[in-house]
Write an enzyme that holds these catalytic residues in place. Sequence first.
Site, PDB file in Angstrom:
ATOM      1  N   LYS A 199       0.847  -1.207   0.000  1.00  0.00           N
ATOM      2  CA  LYS A 199       0.000   0.000   0.000  1.00  0.00           C
ATOM      3  C   LYS A 199       0.879   1.253   0.000  1.00  0.00           C
ATOM      4  O   LYS A 199       0.587   2.214  -0.709  1.00  0.00           O
ATOM      5  CB  LYS A 199      -0.942  -0.027   1.218  1.00  0.00           C
ATOM      6  CG  LYS A 199      -2.008  -1.113   1.090  1.00  0.00           C
ATOM      7  CD  LYS A 199      -2.791  -1.350   2.366  1.00  0.00           C
ATOM      8  CE  LYS A 199      -3.756  -2.521   2.183  1.00  0.00           C
ATOM      9  NZ  LYS A 199      -4.490  -2.865   3.422  1.00  0.00           N
ATOM     10  N   GLN A 220      -4.278  -1.774   9.591  1.00  0.00           N
ATOM     11  CA  GLN A 220      -4.197  -3.076   8.921  1.00  0.00           C
ATOM     12  C   GLN A 220      -4.793  -4.159   9.827  1.00  0.00           C
ATOM     13  O   GLN A 220      -4.372  -4.317  10.975  1.00  0.00           O
ATOM     14  CB  GLN A 220      -2.727  -3.393   8.581  1.00  0.00           C
ATOM     15  CG  GLN A 220      -2.553  -4.665   7.775  1.00  0.00           C
ATOM     16  CD  GLN A 220      -3.230  -4.599   6.396  1.00  0.00           C
ATOM     17  OE1 GLN A 220      -3.120  -3.602   5.686  1.00  0.00           O
ATOM     18  NE2 GLN A 220      -3.935  -5.648   6.028  1.00  0.00           N
ATOM     19  N   ASP A 279     -10.843   2.857   4.289  1.00  0.00           N
ATOM     20  CA  ASP A 279     -11.145   1.424   4.164  1.00  0.00           C
ATOM     21  C   ASP A 279     -12.659   1.176   4.135  1.00  0.00           C
ATOM     22  O   ASP A 279     -13.103   0.077   3.804  1.00  0.00           O
ATOM     23  CB  ASP A 279     -10.553   0.649   5.356  1.00  0.00           C
ATOM     24  CG  ASP A 279      -9.167   0.098   5.037  1.00  0.00           C
ATOM     25  OD1 ASP A 279      -8.872  -0.129   3.848  1.00  0.00           O
ATOM     26  OD2 ASP A 279      -8.394  -0.117   5.992  1.00  0.00           O
TER      27      ASP A 279
END
Length: 316
Positions: free
Chosen positions: A63, A107, A130
């Site tokens: 990412k 994460q 997200d």
Amino acid sequence: MVAENIQTGPQAHLLEAASLAARIKQEVQVEIETMVSERGVRPCLAAVRVGDDPASAVYVKNKIRACEEVGIRSEHHALPEATSTSELLKLIAFLNARDDVDGILTQLPLPARVEESAIIEAIDPAKDVDGFHPVNAGKLALGRPVFVPCTPAGIIELLDDSGIEIRGANACVVGRSQIVGRPMAQLLLQRDATVTICHSRTRDLPAVTRNADLLVVAIGRAGFIGREHIRPGATVIDVGMNNVSDAATVASLFGRDTERRLEIVAKRGYTLVGDVNPAEAAEVAGKLTPVPGGVGLLTVALLMKNTLKAARLRRG
Ligand code: NAP
């Protein structure tokens, strides 16, 4: 690096996720250059990782690398395994308060003793790139999406780009996680598919999945979906990412690609497989996503797109 694209049988066509992901990132890059040159604003993504899980480290590294490619500034907050929920909440509050940070991602999975839902709910919904915050999940469920989880959003882009009709299709999503299965089902519903959601308690799974023109699988079980689950000619989207290393398992999954996969195992210690048996699916499906080189690439590209969107919405 050894390419791992599967060799398909005569019927299944491999969906081009890699070129689409590259195109999406290129479009984001162009828009970011414009933002920087016209308004002096460079979007920033803060990635938070806790502990030493090697898979999480790789995902975050990918990412961050994508941020560099498209011109998004990034920060990597790598915290020790022993980090407490309250310490993590303090970091999230700090990132929420900073005007220069547009997107925050934590994460997953977080270590078991960290209260994952408290962390997700602490992120400012305007920076929730997200799309996991209840406000964003709720808006998606109401048909008014703002930030949509990157994996299902990427799958919709892939279906559109490949000319696969969603409206009116019998779509089946196997898996009901907050990050893939549920938002995937919502997005398909919003696009007028007739959606069935399956999970570990579904009775006679093959009988249900065999009705699907469009089958999306996100269960975390190596090669679980086989010939008997797939309607001939169906489009199969494989979200799973699993490591396999045992020779007999590799042989049962990869058909005529077995030898090459075993070479990869010998080199790297494992090879990647999705939740779908690639050799069997290739014989039955009409269209199929490869693993690797499929949905995972789109997830990262969509994260870049969501971060650009957050910067635009926040900074006017
Ligand atoms: P998850 O949170 O573990 O959820 C798994 C889901 O699968 C659950 O809803 C579970 O049902 C269902 N399930 C498990 N075994 C099943 C079975 N035998 N039959 C039917 N349903 C079954 O998983 P996730 O986070 O959604 O991830 C799924 C997979 O996608 C993993 O391999 C993950 O690594 C991968 N992934 C890939 C990407 C990418 O970018 N490519 C992104 C995210 C995840 P219950 O609810 O009944 O327990």
